[in-house]
Design a protein around this motif. Sequence first.
Motif, PDB file in Angstrom:
ATOM      1  N   MET A   1     -10.606  -4.651  -2.556  1.00 52.57           N
ATOM      2  CA  MET A   1      -9.707  -5.764  -2.340  1.00 52.57           C
ATOM      3  C   MET A   1      -8.296  -5.200  -2.206  1.00 52.57           C
ATOM      4  SD  MET A   1     -11.194  -8.613  -4.980  1.00 52.57           S
ATOM      5  CE  MET A   1     -11.812  -7.548  -6.259  1.00 52.57           C
ATOM      6  N   SER A   2      -7.657  -5.529  -1.107  1.00 52.20           N
ATOM      7  CA  SER A   2      -6.298  -5.045  -0.925  1.00 52.20           C
ATOM      8  C   SER A   2      -5.593  -5.761   0.213  1.00 52.20           C
ATOM      9  CB  SER A   2      -6.283  -3.539  -0.692  1.00 52.20           C
ATOM     10  OG  SER A   2      -7.140  -3.199   0.361  1.00 52.20           O
ATOM     11  N   LEU A   3      -4.264  -5.608   0.206  1.00 49.82           N
ATOM     12  CA  LEU A   3      -3.419  -6.157   1.266  1.00 49.82           C
ATOM     13  C   LEU A   3      -3.159  -5.079   2.311  1.00 49.82           C
ATOM     14  CD1 LEU A   3      -0.576  -8.145  -0.551  1.00 49.82           C
ATOM     15  CD2 LEU A   3      -2.349  -9.059   0.932  1.00 49.82           C
ATOM     16  N   PHE A   4      -3.139  -5.501   3.568  1.00 50.57           N
ATOM     17  CA  PHE A   4      -2.857  -4.587   4.668  1.00 50.57           C
ATOM     18  C   PHE A   4      -1.756  -5.169   5.536  1.00 50.57           C
ATOM     19  CE2 PHE A   4      -7.328  -3.986   3.672  1.00 50.57           C
ATOM     20  CZ  PHE A   4      -7.422  -2.610   3.563  1.00 50.57           C
ATOM     21  N   SER A   5      -0.955  -4.269   6.106  1.00 56.11           N
ATOM     22  CA  SER A   5       0.025  -4.661   7.108  1.00 56.11           C
ATOM     23  C   SER A   5      -0.059  -3.649   8.228  1.00 56.11           C
ATOM     24  CB  SER A   5       1.432  -4.691   6.524  1.00 56.11           C
ATOM     25  OG  SER A   5       2.361  -5.063   7.525  1.00 56.11           O
ATOM     26  N   SER A   6       0.182  -4.076   9.443  1.00 62.97           N
ATOM     27  CA  SER A   6       0.113  -3.168  10.586  1.00 62.97           C
ATOM     28  C   SER A   6       1.412  -2.396  10.788  1.00 62.97           C
ATOM     29  CB  SER A   6      -0.239  -3.940  11.855  1.00 62.97           C
ATOM     30  OG  SER A   6       0.771  -4.874  12.140  1.00 62.97           O
ATOM     31  N   GLU A   7       2.389  -2.629   9.919  1.00 63.97           N
ATOM     32  CA  GLU A   7       3.673  -1.945  10.042  1.00 63.97           C
ATOM     33  C   GLU A   7       4.208  -1.613   8.658  1.00 63.97           C
ATOM     34  OE1 GLU A   7       6.254  -4.669  12.105  1.00 63.97           O
ATOM     35  OE2 GLU A   7       5.611  -6.319  10.872  1.00 63.97           O
ATOM     36  N   PRO A   8       5.171  -0.707   8.554  1.00 59.95           N
ATOM     37  CA  PRO A   8       5.746  -0.372   7.241  1.00 59.95           C
ATOM     38  C   PRO A   8       6.347  -1.610   6.567  1.00 59.95           C
ATOM     39  CG  PRO A   8       6.477   1.181   8.910  1.00 59.95           C
ATOM     40  CD  PRO A   8       5.763   0.075   9.631  1.00 59.95           C
ATOM     41  N   ILE A   9       6.262  -1.651   5.268  1.00 60.36           N
ATOM     42  CA  ILE A   9       6.786  -2.792   4.511  1.00 60.36           C
ATOM     43  C   ILE A   9       8.290  -2.892   4.713  1.00 60.36           C
ATOM     44  CG2 ILE A   9       7.126  -3.747   2.194  1.00 60.36           C
ATOM     45  CD1 ILE A   9       4.470  -2.447   1.415  1.00 60.36           C
ATOM     46  N   ASP A  10       8.750  -4.098   5.041  1.00 60.92           N
ATOM     47  CA  ASP A  10      10.167  -4.354   5.286  1.00 60.92           C
ATOM     48  C   ASP A  10      10.659  -5.393   4.285  1.00 60.92           C
ATOM     49  OD1 ASP A  10      12.701  -4.920   6.179  1.00 60.92           O
ATOM     50  OD2 ASP A  10      12.096  -5.416   8.224  1.00 60.92           O
ATOM     51  N   PRO A  11      11.413  -4.961   3.265  1.00 58.69           N
ATOM     52  CA  PRO A  11      11.898  -5.897   2.246  1.00 58.69           C
ATOM     53  C   PRO A  11      12.855  -6.959   2.773  1.00 58.69           C
ATOM     54  CG  PRO A  11      12.242  -3.618   1.555  1.00 58.69           C
ATOM     55  CD  PRO A  11      11.810  -3.596   2.986  1.00 58.69           C
ATOM     56  N   LYS A  12      13.353  -6.805   4.005  1.00 57.14           N
ATOM     57  CA  LYS A  12      14.308  -7.764   4.559  1.00 57.14           C
ATOM     58  C   LYS A  12      13.622  -8.979   5.177  1.00 57.14           C
ATOM     59  CE  LYS A  12      17.837  -4.335   5.323  1.00 57.14           C
ATOM     60  NZ  LYS A  12      17.822  -3.071   5.978  1.00 57.14           N
ATOM     61  N   ARG A  13      12.285  -8.944   5.279  1.00 59.22           N
ATOM     62  CA  ARG A  13      11.568 -10.060   5.900  1.00 59.22           C
ATOM     63  C   ARG A  13      10.698 -10.781   4.871  1.00 59.22           C
ATOM     64  NH1 ARG A  13       8.702  -7.897  11.093  1.00 59.22           N
ATOM     65  NH2 ARG A  13       8.431  -6.015   9.881  1.00 59.22           N
ATOM     66  N   ILE A  14      10.457 -12.057   5.111  1.00 54.53           N
ATOM     67  CA  ILE A  14       9.640 -12.885   4.222  1.00 54.53           C
ATOM     68  C   ILE A  14       8.166 -12.547   4.442  1.00 54.53           C
ATOM     69  CG2 ILE A  14       8.914 -15.251   3.695  1.00 54.53           C
ATOM     70  CD1 ILE A  14      11.752 -16.129   4.635  1.00 54.53           C
ATOM     71  N   PRO A  15       7.433 -12.240   3.368  1.00 58.79           N
ATOM     72  CA  PRO A  15       6.014 -11.908   3.520  1.00 58.79           C
ATOM     73  C   PRO A  15       5.158 -13.155   3.794  1.00 58.79           C
ATOM     74  CG  PRO A  15       6.893 -11.115   1.418  1.00 58.79           C
ATOM     75  CD  PRO A  15       7.912 -12.019   2.015  1.00 58.79           C
ATOM     76  N   VAL A  16       4.228 -13.008   4.730  1.00 58.67           N
ATOM     77  CA  VAL A  16       3.220 -14.018   5.018  1.00 58.67           C
ATOM     78  C   VAL A  16       1.873 -13.329   4.827  1.00 58.67           C
ATOM     79  CG1 VAL A  16       2.213 -15.546   6.755  1.00 58.67           C
ATOM     80  CG2 VAL A  16       4.689 -15.197   6.687  1.00 58.67           C
ATOM     81  N   VAL A  17       1.074 -13.859   3.912  1.00 52.78           N
ATOM     82  CA  VAL A  17      -0.222 -13.253   3.598  1.00 52.78           C
ATOM     83  C   VAL A  17      -1.330 -14.134   4.161  1.00 52.78           C
ATOM     84  CG1 VAL A  17      -1.778 -12.505   1.750  1.00 52.78           C
ATOM     85  CG2 VAL A  17       0.714 -12.201   1.499  1.00 52.78           C
ATOM     86  N   GLU A  88       9.949 -15.939  -1.421  1.00 48.63           N
ATOM     87  CA  GLU A  88       9.675 -16.982  -0.429  1.00 48.63           C
ATOM     88  C   GLU A  88       8.323 -16.803   0.262  1.00 48.63           C
ATOM     89  OE1 GLU A  88      11.918 -19.474   0.579  1.00 48.63           O
ATOM     90  OE2 GLU A  88      13.275 -18.883  -1.016  1.00 48.63           O
ATOM     91  N   MET A  89       7.394 -16.109  -0.378  1.00 52.35           N
ATOM     92  CA  MET A  89       6.114 -15.785   0.256  1.00 52.35           C
ATOM     93  C   MET A  89       5.358 -17.014   0.722  1.00 52.35           C
ATOM     94  SD  MET A  89       4.145 -12.708  -1.594  1.00 52.35           S
ATOM     95  CE  MET A  89       5.086 -11.432  -2.383  1.00 52.35           C
ATOM     96  N   VAL A  90       4.653 -16.801   1.823  1.00 54.46           N
ATOM     97  CA  VAL A  90       3.768 -17.824   2.384  1.00 54.46           C
ATOM     98  C   VAL A  90       2.357 -17.254   2.356  1.00 54.46           C
ATOM     99  CG1 VAL A  90       3.229 -19.181   4.447  1.00 54.46           C
ATOM    100  CG2 VAL A  90       5.615 -18.589   3.934  1.00 54.46           C
ATOM    101  N   VAL A  91       1.395 -18.042   1.895  1.00 57.18           N
ATOM    102  CA  VAL A  91      -0.003 -17.615   1.920  1.00 57.18           C
ATOM    103  C   VAL A  91      -0.775 -18.609   2.778  1.00 57.18           C
ATOM    104  CG1 VAL A  91      -2.065 -17.060   0.566  1.00 57.18           C
ATOM    105  CG2 VAL A  91       0.204 -16.604  -0.387  1.00 57.18           C
ATOM    106  N   ILE A  92      -1.515 -18.073   3.751  1.00 59.60           N
ATOM    107  CA  ILE A  92      -2.297 -18.900   4.668  1.00 59.60           C
ATOM    108  C   ILE A  92      -3.760 -18.535   4.492  1.00 59.60           C
ATOM    109  CG2 ILE A  92      -2.719 -19.505   7.081  1.00 59.60           C
ATOM    110  CD1 ILE A  92       0.203 -18.640   7.639  1.00 59.60           C
TER     111      ILE A  92
END
Length: 170
Positions: A1-17, A88-92
């Motif tokens: 179980m883990s989170l993946f992103s196709s790009e490096p983590i950017d703290p300046k943007r709001i995460p959408v999971v 401000e995370m969004v989970v979909i």
Amino acid sequence: MSLFSSEPIDPKRIPVVFVHGLAATPNLWVKPTYALLEDPVIRDNYQFYAYFYPTGLPLSHSAAGLKKEIKNLHAYLKGHGAGSNADEMVVIGHSMGGLLTSAITRDYQGAAAEIYTKRVDQLTVKTMGEQAIVELLETPPLDCVTRAVFVATPHRGSSYADNWIGRFTS
């Protein structure tokens, strides 16, 4: 179980999971993610992640894993200068993924006493099961998730759970 992103983590943007459904994988979200990234406002302000979990595990295990992964992402973002974006995370969640999303956004504190006749530490469950129960029922919901979106989520159950498709996939 883990989170993946196709790009490096950017703290300046709001995460959408994004959370996939039963018998699916994070690949379910590839086309919607690319469609969203075509909009420059979305691309500049949001970063997309996908949560992977084996859909044959009990819902409590997968939901506890999602909650833990979001907590870890939040801590990482805060530690790397995210500011209010991390809050401000969004989970979909799609289908069963929506049930996981629902589980991590609800406050179940104190519910263990109503569900079980014994305290959690006295239950005869494996360590992973006990950790999942404690994570879901004895910790507060995530404050960093401000919005949850449910896509075809069977909040009141599904007839598929009892037919051959549900039995086969579980």
